[in-house]
Design a protein around this motif. Sequence first.
Motif, mmCIF file in Angstrom:
data_model
loop_
_atom_site.group_PDB
_atom_site.id
_atom_site.type_symbol
_atom_site.label_atom_id
_atom_site.label_comp_id
_atom_site.label_asym_id
_atom_site.label_seq_id
_atom_site.Cartn_x
_atom_site.Cartn_y
_atom_site.Cartn_z
ATOM 1 N N GLN A 85 0.829 -1.212 0.000
ATOM 2 C CA GLN A 85 0.000 0.000 0.000
ATOM 3 C C GLN A 85 0.861 1.260 0.000
ATOM 4 O O GLN A 85 1.954 1.281 0.559
ATOM 5 C CB GLN A 85 -0.927 0.017 1.220
ATOM 6 C CG GLN A 85 -2.063 -0.999 1.123
ATOM 7 C CD GLN A 85 -3.055 -0.823 2.260
ATOM 8 O OE1 GLN A 85 -2.701 -0.433 3.363
ATOM 9 N NE2 GLN A 85 -4.320 -1.128 1.978
ATOM 10 N N THR A 90 -4.901 9.387 2.517
ATOM 11 C CA THR A 90 -5.593 8.384 1.709
ATOM 12 C C THR A 90 -4.605 7.269 1.357
ATOM 13 O O THR A 90 -3.394 7.508 1.264
ATOM 14 C CB THR A 90 -6.182 8.978 0.413
ATOM 15 O OG1 THR A 90 -5.111 9.342 -0.456
ATOM 16 C CG2 THR A 90 -7.024 10.203 0.696
ATOM 17 N N SER A 123 -15.062 7.000 -2.462
ATOM 18 C CA SER A 123 -14.457 5.686 -2.188
ATOM 19 C C SER A 123 -15.187 4.836 -1.170
ATOM 20 O O SER A 123 -14.589 3.952 -0.577
ATOM 21 C CB SER A 123 -13.021 5.903 -1.686
ATOM 22 O OG SER A 123 -13.036 6.606 -0.463
ATOM 23 N N SER A 124 -16.474 5.066 -0.961
ATOM 24 C CA SER A 124 -17.132 4.342 0.111
ATOM 25 C C SER A 124 -18.465 3.739 -0.292
ATOM 26 O O SER A 124 -19.135 4.237 -1.191
ATOM 27 C CB SER A 124 -17.347 5.283 1.308
ATOM 28 O OG SER A 124 -16.139 5.885 1.681
ATOM 29 N N LYS A 125 -18.841 2.668 0.415
ATOM 30 C CA LYS A 125 -20.155 2.061 0.249
ATOM 31 C C LYS A 125 -21.107 2.690 1.262
ATOM 32 O O LYS A 125 -20.701 3.062 2.358
ATOM 33 C CB LYS A 125 -20.071 0.553 0.468
ATOM 34 C CG LYS A 125 -19.163 -0.154 -0.538
ATOM 35 C CD LYS A 125 -19.009 -1.621 -0.180
ATOM 36 C CE LYS A 125 -18.046 -2.316 -1.146
ATOM 37 N NZ LYS A 125 -17.795 -3.715 -0.754
ATOM 38 N N GLU A 182 -21.191 1.372 4.819
ATOM 39 C CA GLU A 182 -19.884 1.226 5.458
ATOM 40 C C GLU A 182 -19.803 2.087 6.717
ATOM 41 O O GLU A 182 -20.254 3.233 6.728
ATOM 42 C CB GLU A 182 -18.797 1.660 4.474
ATOM 43 C CG GLU A 182 -17.392 1.436 4.981
ATOM 44 C CD GLU A 182 -16.353 1.868 3.959
ATOM 45 O OE1 GLU A 182 -15.193 1.947 4.345
ATOM 46 O OE2 GLU A 182 -16.720 2.108 2.805
ATOM 47 N N TRP A 231 -11.860 5.512 8.085
ATOM 48 C CA TRP A 231 -12.593 4.450 7.389
ATOM 49 C C TRP A 231 -11.736 3.923 6.244
ATOM 50 O O TRP A 231 -10.969 4.651 5.638
ATOM 51 C CB TRP A 231 -13.948 4.958 6.855
ATOM 52 C CG TRP A 231 -13.851 5.852 5.661
ATOM 53 C CD1 TRP A 231 -14.080 5.535 4.352
ATOM 54 C CD2 TRP A 231 -13.470 7.243 5.633
ATOM 55 N NE1 TRP A 231 -13.878 6.619 3.530
ATOM 56 C CE2 TRP A 231 -13.502 7.675 4.294
ATOM 57 C CE3 TRP A 231 -13.085 8.162 6.626
ATOM 58 C CZ2 TRP A 231 -13.181 8.983 3.915
ATOM 59 C CZ3 TRP A 231 -12.771 9.452 6.248
ATOM 60 C CH2 TRP A 231 -12.820 9.847 4.907
ATOM 61 N N GLN A 232 -11.836 2.672 5.957
ATOM 62 C CA GLN A 232 -11.261 2.045 4.760
ATOM 63 C C GLN A 232 -9.855 2.550 4.443
ATOM 64 O O GLN A 232 -9.549 2.917 3.312
ATOM 65 C CB GLN A 232 -12.196 2.338 3.578
ATOM 66 C CG GLN A 232 -12.175 1.284 2.480
ATOM 67 C CD GLN A 232 -13.046 1.699 1.323
ATOM 68 O OE1 GLN A 232 -12.743 2.650 0.602
ATOM 69 N NE2 GLN A 232 -14.134 0.990 1.129
ATOM 70 N N ASN A 233 -8.990 2.607 5.443
ATOM 71 C CA ASN A 233 -7.613 3.115 5.260
ATOM 72 C C ASN A 233 -7.554 4.580 4.834
ATOM 73 O O ASN A 233 -6.565 5.020 4.255
ATOM 74 C CB ASN A 233 -6.832 2.261 4.253
ATOM 75 C CG ASN A 233 -6.615 0.851 4.746
ATOM 76 O OD1 ASN A 233 -6.300 0.648 5.914
ATOM 77 N ND2 ASN A 233 -6.797 -0.120 3.873
ATOM 78 N N GLN A 234 -8.621 5.314 5.080
ATOM 79 C CA GLN A 234 -8.632 6.748 4.811
ATOM 80 C C GLN A 234 -8.786 7.471 6.155
ATOM 81 O O GLN A 234 -9.420 6.956 7.075
ATOM 82 C CB GLN A 234 -9.796 7.153 3.890
ATOM 83 C CG GLN A 234 -10.029 6.245 2.707
ATOM 84 C CD GLN A 234 -8.844 6.202 1.743
ATOM 85 O OE1 GLN A 234 -8.267 7.223 1.395
ATOM 86 N NE2 GLN A 234 -8.488 5.007 1.315
#
Length: 389
Positions: free
Chosen positions: A43, A57, A226-228, A231, A246-249
């Motif tokens: 990453q 991000t 970048s999100s659902k 989520e 959230w989500q590596n952000q």
Amino acid sequence: MKLVCNQSDLNTHLSLTSRAVPSRPTHPILANVLLQADVATSQVSLTAFDLSLGIRTTFKAEVLEGGTITLPAKLLNDIVSRLPEGEITLDDESSDIESEGVGLTVTLKPKNGRYQVRAMGAEEFPELPVTENEKAIHLTVSALIEGLGGSLFATSADESKQVLTGVHLTVKKDSLEFAATDGHRLAVVETSNENLDADDDEQPDSVQVTLPNKALRELERMLAHSSKEDEPVAMYFDEGQVVFDWQNQRLTSRTLEGQYPAYRQLIPNTFERELTLDRKQLISGLERIAVLADQKNNIAKLSIDSEAQEITLSVETQEIGSGMESMPAQILGEDIDIAFNIKYLMEGLKALPSAEIQMQLNNNLAPVIFSPIGGIKMIYLAMPVQLRS
């Protein structure tokens, strides 16, 4: 450090983080974006921080050699955004002649080309703030996006009224309430927030915090990208600081100090008049007559005719001309003429998420409430302006 990534990934994440780069940095390192590459996770993370707003991000890449470095954000963004789609190799080269001021350089190698950018070490780049409160409040993406979309537009641009430049967020057991006012109008949105973790039962019944509109606009942009919808977003905050994860952000921001107005007291409990209107038809009519509005006051008159079951929008400007449009409405209550700032009225109507809206009012100087029929629970309060006789 050496990595291979996709141009579109790098470009997208640079665009997001660059918005936290100050236009006039107080220290040269703040004009840079921090790039960290991790071999173990494959990453790459990008971080920018203006000492108030911080954005980090993360995206997947082929990391051949891990490392950390900072690069001039604007220059890097300008180069990457113009490169063709496809793979880009980033390779940092530590110069042997640092004593002569050459220092670090990073080479970007797209399919056909080679760009070298001067870099700086990461030692002086400030750490993103963390909160002492380790207990997260979990919010859903859909609740955040709905709430921000219906409130951010009503925040104040006047920096002298700091607390009004933000959105006041109230987190309850199963709902979120977003409120924003600039002193002339008020938007309040209540959204469901039921998808909480089991351990969130320990959360207090109500938590309140006021957050800057700049930070929340960036949060809205990042979530939409970048999100659902279902989520979870973890929010940590204590006095002076908030962190969204959230989500590596990650987005960090200072909070706004000061007592937020008791906005619920501004909303009338009863109304003498009630109208049901087609939202798009009303917006279209306002957009057309706004062409003739005087830029000094930007006022439109709205005349209610209960017998004809219609409203008439009108603008009259001595130097330019006049215009009027009528449209059907379901009206309960007596006739009245009332005037609004067109800009404020249209911005509020555009934020209401329904085909039909309800308009509730008492007299031509009392607060007027607009709300969607169906959909999310939202109210938009607009103060009328006095009509000149």
